[in-house]
Design a protein around this motif. Structure first.
Motif, PDB file in Angstrom:
ATOM      1  N   THR A 249       2.580   9.908  -5.054  1.00 20.59           N
ATOM      2  CA  THR A 249       3.652  10.584  -4.118  1.00 20.59           C
ATOM      3  C   THR A 249       2.811  10.804  -2.691  1.00 20.59           C
ATOM      4  O   THR A 249       3.606  10.342  -1.570  1.00 20.59           O
ATOM      5  N   THR A 252       2.235   7.605  -0.905  1.00 22.35           N
ATOM      6  CA  THR A 252       3.747   6.876  -0.591  1.00 22.35           C
ATOM      7  C   THR A 252       4.127   7.499   0.737  1.00 22.35           C
ATOM      8  O   THR A 252       4.494   6.810   1.634  1.00 22.35           O
ATOM      9  N   ASN A 253       3.883   8.775   1.036  1.00 23.87           N
ATOM     10  CA  ASN A 253       4.136   9.548   2.237  1.00 23.87           C
ATOM     11  C   ASN A 253       3.211   9.133   3.160  1.00 23.87           C
ATOM     12  O   ASN A 253       3.927   8.971   4.435  1.00 23.87           O
ATOM     13  N   ASP A 256       4.504   5.691   4.137  1.00 20.30           N
ATOM     14  CA  ASP A 256       5.871   5.756   4.896  1.00 20.30           C
ATOM     15  C   ASP A 256       5.597   6.162   6.555  1.00 20.30           C
ATOM     16  O   ASP A 256       6.239   5.793   7.514  1.00 20.30           O
ATOM     17  N   ALA A 259       3.879   3.123   8.268  1.00 19.00           N
ATOM     18  CA  ALA A 259       4.796   2.076   8.624  1.00 19.00           C
ATOM     19  C   ALA A 259       5.672   2.025   9.868  1.00 19.00           C
ATOM     20  O   ALA A 259       6.169   1.330  10.525  1.00 19.00           O
ATOM     21  N   LYS A 260       5.684   3.404  10.236  1.00 20.03           N
ATOM     22  CA  LYS A 260       6.314   3.410  11.786  1.00 20.03           C
ATOM     23  C   LYS A 260       5.330   3.135  12.987  1.00 20.03           C
ATOM     24  O   LYS A 260       5.692   3.129  13.980  1.00 20.03           O
ATOM     25  N   LYS A 271      -1.997  -0.778   1.885  1.00 13.21           N
ATOM     26  CA  LYS A 271      -1.547  -0.335   0.712  1.00 13.21           C
ATOM     27  C   LYS A 271      -2.632  -0.480  -0.486  1.00 13.21           C
ATOM     28  O   LYS A 271      -2.472   0.079  -1.627  1.00 13.21           O
TER      29      LYS A 271
END
Length: 334
Positions: A249, A252-253, A256, A259-260, A271
């Motif tokens: 988790t 993933t955060n 995320d 990714a911006k 990853k």
């Protein structure tokens, strides 16, 4: 000649008269016991208990012939007086009764003897027995008779060596004159072995019971251990799964958020990093030119070459220097 270790004695009990003559006869009492006339003279008392009686009974049962009950112990006197031995009855078994003594069992009286007992012509039954003079221990019952004289006249004459020798021929008396009377007798050794055997069996039974108890306890402890191991394994897996889920988790955060800020090709490289490396990379990229949009006169350009720090970042992300520079230029122009 030395005195024999085995001697002879007699004792009499009153036998009940009446119409129904009993097939049992009381032969000897529970030891230690003495006769009313003061006997025995050569030991403290005659000895008879359940263990001694068991040996006496066994000797009787091992004989092939029935044991004779005569009149006035004529079977002991016939060699001297020449008179015939007339049977009053026969038996082939004895029984020990606690608190009472040794009994002849299953006595088969003759018709004449039954009548004489019923008419009280004979009132006593007398047992003659071998005994060890040193201890008084009863060895064997050798003669039983109906009598009216409980203290048998002339019986003391059988206590000398000649009398004992005569009786031994007729009743198979063992080892009359041992060279060393202090040595254990076969009967004593057998009794000791029986005691040892009984003690061994008792000990074995106790050890077997203890072993079975320990087996049961061991089985219970083994089952408890297996149950605890299963619980520990389940808790360990649950903890590991929870930690892995939390890590996934958090990772993933972080991805995320990145990714911006970065190109997909760089994101793909991120990853593959572990959470710790991804955190470190995220901190490095926070102030890096790739994460900052360039502002100014719209003629700004990215650096022509990578710094040492940038090379390390590109290497960790799995991109080439050219890809890194292209991404840097792309964002620098925006």
């Amino acid at each position: 000649m030395s005195k024999p270790a085995v001697k002879v004695a007699s004792l009499a009990f009153e036998i009940a008269g009446g119409a129904n003559v009993s097939t049992e006869a009381h032969l000897l009492p529970v030891g230690p016991f003495r006769a009313d006339d003061g006997r025995p003279w050569d030991c403290e008392a005659w000895q008879l208990d359940a263990a001694i009686a068991a040996n006496v009974i066994q000797r009787l049962r091992e004989r092939k012939n029935d044991t004779l009950i005569d009149y006035e112990h004529q079977s002991l006197r016939s060699e001297y007086n020449g008179q015939p031995v007339i049977a009053a009855g026969w038996f082939h078994d004895m029984e020990w009764r606690d608190g009472k003594g040794l009994y002849a069992m299953g006595v088969d009286w003759t018709a004449a003897a039954k009548q004489r007992i019923a008419d009280k012509e004979y009132r006593y039954i007398s047992a003659v027995f071998y005994y060890y003079s040193a201890t008084g221990e009863v060895l064997d019952v050798i003669s039983v008779a109906l009598t009216n004289t409980p203290a048998i006249d002339g019986l003391d004459g059988l206590d000398d060596d000649d009398g004992i020798a005569t009786l031994s021929k007729r009743f198979s008396l063992p080892n009359l004159n041992p060279e060393n009377t202090d040595m254990p007798r076969p009967e004593e050794e057998l009794a000791a072995l029986r005691v040892t055997h009984a003690q061994t069996e008792t000990t074995l039974a106790a050890l077997t019971a203890e072993r079975d108890t320990l087996k049961t306890s061991l089985a219970a402890l083994t089952a408890e251990r297996d149950d605890l191991e299963t619980q520990v394994a389940a808790l360990t897996k649950e903890k590991a799964d929870a930690a892995q889920a939390a890590e996934e988790t958090e990772k993933t955060n972080l991805l995320d958020a990145l990714a911006k800020k970065v190109e997909p090709v760089i994101l793909d490289g991120l990853k593959t990093l572990s959470l710790a490396d991804l955190k470190a990379m995220s901190e490095k990229l926070a102030d890096h030119p790739l994460t900052q949009r360039q502002t100014g006169d719209e003629h700004s350009t990215g650096p022509a070459a990578l710094t040492t720090e940038q090379k390390k970042i590109a290497e960790q992300m799995g991109v080439t220097e050219e890809q890194y520079l292209a991404t840097q230029k792309k964002y620098a122009g925006k």
